[in-house]
Scaffold this motif. Structure first.
Motif, short mmCIF file in Angstrom:
data_model
loop_
_atom_site.label_atom_id
_atom_site.label_comp_id
_atom_site.label_asym_id
_atom_site.label_seq_id
_atom_site.Cartn_x
_atom_site.Cartn_y
_atom_site.Cartn_z
N ARG A 78 4.98 -8.98 -12.55
CA ARG A 78 5.96 -8.56 -13.55
C ARG A 78 6.71 -7.32 -13.06
O ARG A 78 7.94 -7.23 -13.16
CB ARG A 78 5.24 -8.24 -14.88
CG ARG A 78 6.17 -8.13 -16.08
CD ARG A 78 5.50 -7.45 -17.26
NE ARG A 78 5.03 -6.10 -16.94
CZ ARG A 78 5.83 -5.03 -16.82
NH1 ARG A 78 7.14 -5.16 -16.95
NH2 ARG A 78 5.33 -3.83 -16.53
N MET A 79 5.96 -6.35 -12.49
CA MET A 79 6.59 -5.13 -11.97
C MET A 79 7.57 -5.46 -10.85
O MET A 79 8.66 -4.89 -10.75
CB MET A 79 5.51 -4.15 -11.45
CG MET A 79 4.70 -3.50 -12.57
SD MET A 79 3.17 -2.74 -11.95
CE MET A 79 3.77 -1.16 -11.35
N ARG A 80 7.14 -6.40 -10.01
CA ARG A 80 7.98 -6.80 -8.88
C ARG A 80 9.29 -7.43 -9.40
O ARG A 80 10.37 -7.14 -8.92
CB ARG A 80 7.20 -7.82 -8.04
CG ARG A 80 7.51 -7.77 -6.58
CD ARG A 80 6.56 -8.67 -5.82
NE ARG A 80 5.23 -8.09 -5.69
CZ ARG A 80 4.11 -8.81 -5.53
NH1 ARG A 80 4.15 -10.12 -5.52
NH2 ARG A 80 2.96 -8.20 -5.37
N ALA B 119 -0.88 -10.56 -12.27
CA ALA B 119 0.23 -10.95 -13.16
C ALA B 119 1.09 -9.73 -13.49
O ALA B 119 2.32 -9.81 -13.53
CB ALA B 119 -0.31 -11.56 -14.44
N GLU B 120 0.42 -8.59 -13.70
CA GLU B 120 1.12 -7.35 -13.99
C GLU B 120 1.97 -6.93 -12.77
O GLU B 120 3.11 -6.50 -12.90
CB GLU B 120 0.09 -6.26 -14.33
CG GLU B 120 0.63 -4.84 -14.46
CD GLU B 120 1.61 -4.64 -15.61
OE1 GLU B 120 1.80 -5.59 -16.38
OE2 GLU B 120 2.21 -3.55 -15.68
N LEU B 121 1.38 -7.09 -11.57
CA LEU B 121 2.10 -6.78 -10.34
C LEU B 121 3.35 -7.64 -10.21
O LEU B 121 4.43 -7.16 -9.87
CB LEU B 121 1.21 -7.05 -9.13
CG LEU B 121 0.53 -5.84 -8.50
CD1 LEU B 121 -0.29 -6.29 -7.30
CD2 LEU B 121 1.55 -4.80 -8.07
N THR C 58 -5.21 -3.50 -10.40
CA THR C 58 -4.00 -3.91 -11.12
C THR C 58 -3.96 -5.44 -11.14
O THR C 58 -4.11 -6.09 -10.11
CB THR C 58 -2.73 -3.36 -10.43
OG1 THR C 58 -2.77 -1.94 -10.44
CG2 THR C 58 -1.48 -3.81 -11.17
N ASP C 59 -3.79 -5.97 -12.31
CA ASP C 59 -3.75 -7.42 -12.52
C ASP C 59 -2.60 -8.04 -11.71
O ASP C 59 -1.48 -7.54 -11.76
CB ASP C 59 -3.54 -7.63 -14.03
CG ASP C 59 -3.42 -9.10 -14.40
OD1 ASP C 59 -3.59 -9.95 -13.51
OD2 ASP C 59 -3.16 -9.35 -15.58
N VAL D 112 0.17 1.59 -9.14
CA VAL D 112 -0.65 0.44 -8.73
C VAL D 112 -2.07 0.91 -8.45
O VAL D 112 -2.27 1.93 -7.78
CB VAL D 112 -0.07 -0.18 -7.43
CG1 VAL D 112 -0.98 -1.29 -6.92
CG2 VAL D 112 1.32 -0.71 -7.69
N GLU E 260 10.67 -7.01 -12.30
CA GLU E 260 11.45 -5.97 -12.98
C GLU E 260 12.23 -5.16 -11.95
O GLU E 260 13.41 -4.84 -12.14
CB GLU E 260 10.50 -5.07 -13.77
CG GLU E 260 11.14 -3.84 -14.41
CD GLU E 260 12.16 -4.19 -15.50
OE1 GLU E 260 12.30 -5.38 -15.83
OE2 GLU E 260 12.84 -3.26 -15.97
#
Ligand SMILES: [Zn+2]
Length: 338
Positions: free
Chosen positions: A110-112, A106-108, A103-104, A99, A114
Motif C-alpha cells: 500500500r505504501m509503495r 500488504a501494508e508495504l 511491517t505487513d 518500515v 501510494e
C-alpha cells in the motif's frame, strides 16, 4: 531498532520528502527539485547551489560536486561511510520510511502504491506547468518589441550590434527594454524566452528564463536549421550567443542556456542534424577552477560537448581558444575571427 529489515522494502517506500524532513533541510521547491543551501555532505552554504530531485531522490551540490541518492544523503548526514556501514544506514532509512522487520507485506504494498501515485501526480503537474510555460514563451516572443532604444543602447555598450541582431531576429526586447533571446527546441519551436536584465532583479540574477519553461534547448538558432556543410557554433549563454552570431554571420549558432546544458546540445546535434555536418566550433567560457571542475565549469562543459560530438562521429570539431573570459568580452575588445 528495526532489525532485519529488507533493503528492497525500505528503498521502495523511502521518499525524498521524508528524508528532507528528517535531515531538516530547508529550501524552495522548483521544477520538481528542492533548491537549498544545505548539502547533506558538506553543510550549509551561502547560496542555493544544492538541488534534490523530489521524485528520484538524486541530489547534487553544484558548488562542491557532492552528489548521490537518498541513502548517500542519510549516510553523509550521519557521518557514516555507506559501503562500510550499509546496515546502519539502512536502519536509519527504515526509521525514516516507517518500515520495520514485521511491517505487513500488504501494508508495504500500500505504501509503495501510494508513493507511486504521488510521483505520478507530481510528474503530471510538472508536465502541465511545462506545457503552459511553453505556450506562454511562444506568445511572449511573438509579441515582444523588435526594437527598444534603451535595450539597443545597452547592447551597443557591450560591443554588440543591436541593429544587426534585431534585423536577424536574434534579439527582441521586453518591457523596460530588456534584451530577450528565444530558446528553441530541436525542431525550431520557441520553448522559453531568456531575458538579460539591464538592471538585475531583486534576487540579483541578470539572466532569467520563464518559470517552469525548459532550459534545455538552443539560444539563437535551432538544430533543425543545421544544413550540410554549414558552420555550426556552440556557445554558452546569451552574450556569447549574440557575439558568436556577429562573429560568424553565416553560421548556425546554438547557444546553451547555462554550461550544464551544453553537452546535451552536442548529443542532439550528433543524433538529429542533417548530415554531413560541416565544421563545428565550440566556444568555452573561461571560468575559475573549482573542486569538481579543475579546468573550470565552462571548459569542462565544452570538452564534454566535444566528446558527445566525437562519439556521434562528427568530424571537424574545434574548441575556440581565446585569451578573454568569454567570446562577448573578446568581441567587445575588438577580437575578430580570422
Ligand atoms: Zn557538498
Amino acid at each position: 531498532m528495526p532489525r532485519g529489515v529488507q533493503k528492497e522494502a525500505v528503498l521502495a517506500v523511502l521518499s525524498a520528502a521524508d528524508v528532507i524532513a528528517y535531515l531538516k533541510i530547508e529550501g524552495r521547491e522548483r521544477r520538481g527539485e528542492l533548491r537549498t543551501r544545505t548539502c547533506p555532505a558538506c553543510g550549509t552554504w551561502g547560496r542555493d547551489a544544492i538541488a534534490i530531485n523530489l521524485t528520484t531522490g538524486q541530489w547534487k551540490d553544484h558548488a562542491h560536486g557532492c552528489k548521490g541518492d537518498l541513502l548517500d544523503a542519510i549516510a553523509a548526514a550521519a557521518g557514516l561511510d555507506l559501503r562500510h556501514n550499509f546496515g546502519r544506514v539502512l536502519e536509519i532509512a527504515a526509521v525514516i520510511a516507517g518500515v520495520t522487520a514485521d511491517t505487513d507485506p500488504a501494508e508495504l504494498a500500500r505504501m509503495r502504491a501510494e508513493r507511486a501515485r504521488l510521483a505520478e501526480q507530481r510528474a503530471a503537474a510538472e508536465k502541465r506547468a511545462r506545457m503552459a510555460a511553453i505556450r506562454r514563451a511562444a506568445w511572449i516572443w511573438r509579441r515582444a518589441d523588435r526594437w527598444s532604444d534603451r535595450g539597443a543602447e545597452y547592447l551597443a555598450g557591450r560591443g554588440l550590434e543591436p541593429a544587426e541582431l534585431a534585423r536577424r531576429r536574434l534579439v527582441k526586447f521586453g518591457r523596460d527594454g530588456d534584451p530577450l533571446v528565444a530558446l528553441y527546441s530541436s525542431r525550431g519551436q520557441v520553448i522559453n524566452v531568456v531575458c538579460r536584465r539591464i538592471a538585475p532583479a531583486d534576487d540579483g540574477n541578470k539572466i532569467s528564463g520563464l518559470r517552469d519553461a525548459p532550459s534545455l534547448g538552443t539560444l539563437g538558432r535551432s538544430v533543425d536549421q543545421v544544413e550540410p556543410g554549414r558552420l555550426v557554433v556552440i556557445a554558452e549563454g546569451v552574450a556569447d550567443t549574440l557575439a558568436a552570431s556577429l562573429t560568424w554571420p553565416g553560421a548556425v549558432v546554438l547557444g546553451a542556456h547555462g554550461a550544464g546544458n551544453m553537452p546535451a546540445i552536442g548529443e542532439v546535434l550528433a543524433k538529429r542534424a542533417r548530415r554531413p555536418l560541416g565544421e563545428v566550433r565550440i566556444v568555452p567560457h573561461h571560468d575559475k577552477p573549482t573542486a569538481s571542475a579543475p579546468q573550470g565549469v565552462g571548459r569542462q562543459a565544452a570538452e564534454r560537448t566535444r566528446a558527445e560530438l566525437l562519439e556521434g562521429d562528427v568530424p571537424g570539431v574545434e574548441l575556440l581558444e581565446l585569451e578573454h573570459k568569454d567570446l562577448a568580452d573578446a568581441y567587445r575588445a575588438g577580437w575578430r575571427a580570422a
